[in-house]
Design an enzyme around this catalytic site. Structure first.
Site, PDB file in Angstrom:
ATOM      1  N   ASP A   1       0.873  -1.162   0.000  1.00 33.55           N
ATOM      2  CA  ASP A   1       0.000   0.000   0.000  1.00 33.55           C
ATOM      3  C   ASP A   1       0.922   1.228   0.000  1.00 33.55           C
ATOM      4  O   ASP A   1       2.059   1.150   0.470  1.00 33.55           O
ATOM      5  CB  ASP A   1      -0.862  -0.047   1.266  1.00 33.55           C
ATOM      6  CG  ASP A   1      -1.574   1.251   1.524  1.00 33.55           C
ATOM      7  OD1 ASP A   1      -2.284   1.710   0.620  1.00 33.55           O
ATOM      8  OD2 ASP A   1      -1.406   1.809   2.634  1.00 33.55           O
TER       9      ASP A   1
HETATM   10 MG   LIG Z   1      -2.768   3.234   3.501  1.00 33.19          MG
END
Ligand SMILES: [Mg+2]
Length: 229
Positions: A9
Site C-alpha cells: 500500500d
Molecule cells: Mg494506507
C-alpha cells in the site's frame, strides 16, 4: 515463508500522506486567499474526505465526484467565493510536490526489491500517485504501480487484486504478500483475494476487525524478516 512479490500500500505505509495533505492543503488555501484557522479547516477537510472515500470504497460514488465534493463541503460554511473545482485542481497539482516518506521506506524497498519484486497497490488517483512515487526516492525499487483508478475497482474489492495479479501472472498467490496500514482495505482485500498479508501498525492499535493479518509490524524495518537469508 519467502515471497517473490511484495505488494505495498502507498499512503501511510510508504508515504506519509497526512503530512503531504496538510502541506498541500495549506499552500492551496493560502494561494486562493482563504483566511481561516488552517488547522481547523484541515481537520474538517479530513472528516469530509474520509467520509467520501468510504462511500467510494463501497462503490456508492465516483472518484470524479469525490475530488471536488470534499472541497465543496469543507468550504461551504466559509461562504467563500471560491470554485471547488479550482481548489480540487490546484490541490491535485500541489500534492505530488509535497512527498514525505515514512521512516525506513526507501531502505526496505531497496532490500526487498533485491530479494524479489516490489509493486504498489493503492486506492487513489493515478496521475497523483504516479507523480508522487516519481518524486520520492522509491521509484528505482518499484516494479509496477497498480492504482484503483486504472483497475476500475478499489481495495478491498477482489477484482482490484485480480488486476494487480494480471500484471505479474507468473507469480503464484502463495508467493505474494500484501503490506498495508488499513485492515478494512489492505488486509481484508488480501484475505478475499487469497494471499498473505502484513499489517503495518506503527501506533500499535488494537484490531477489532473480523479478518486478521498473518503478520503485524510496528516499523518497516521489521519486514526484513521476509528476506530469505
Ligand atoms: Mg494506507
Amino acid at each position: 515463508m519467502s515471497y517473490k512479490l511484495f505488494l505495498f500500500d502507498l499512503d501511510d505505509t510508504l508515504l506519509d500522506f497526512k503530512e503531504s495533505e496538510k502541506l498541500s492543503f495549506s499552500s492551496v488555501m493560502q494561494s486562493l486567499g482563504i483566511q481561516s484557522d488552517m488547522t481547523a479547516l484541515f481537520s474538517q477537510y479530513q472528516i469530509e474526505n474520509r467520509k467520501l472515500w468510504t462511500e467510494f470504497e463501497k462503490g456508492l460514488i465516483t472518484q470524479e465526484y469525490l475530488k471536488v465534493e470534499r472541497f465543496r463541503r469543507t468550504l461551504e460554511p466559509l461562504q467563500a467565493a471560491v470554485d471547488p473545482h479550482l481548489v480540487a485542481k490546484r490541490y491535485l497539482e500541489a500534492l505530488p510536490e509535497s512527498v514525505v516518506l515514512i521512516d525506513g521506506a526507501v531502505e526496505i524497498c531497496r532490500e526487498l526489491s533485491a530479494a524479489g519484486e516490489v509493486g504498489i497497490v493503492t486506492n487513489g488517483i493515478s496521475g497523483v500517485q504516479n507523480q508522487r512515487i516519481a518524486k520520492s526516492a522509491l521509484e528505482p525499487y518499484i516494479s509496477f504501480i497498480c492504482v484503483s483508478e486504472d483497475s476500475g475497482y478499489a481495495k478491498p474489492d477482489v477484482r482490484f487484486f485480480d488486476y494487480a495479479h494480471s500484471l505479474r501472472p507468473h507469480v503464484q498467490k502463495d508467493e505474494m504478500i500484501v503490506i498495508g496500514d488499513r485492515l478494512e482495505t489492505d488486509i481484508l482485500g488480501a484475505h478475499n483475494f487469497g494471499t498473505d498479508s502484513c499489517w503495518f501498525n506503527p501506533k500499535n492499535d488494537k484490531s477489532m476487525a473480523a479478518v486478521q493479518p498473518k503478520y503485524e509490524v510496528q516499523s518497516l524495518s521489521e519486514l526484513r524478516r521476509f528476506i530469505k537469508s
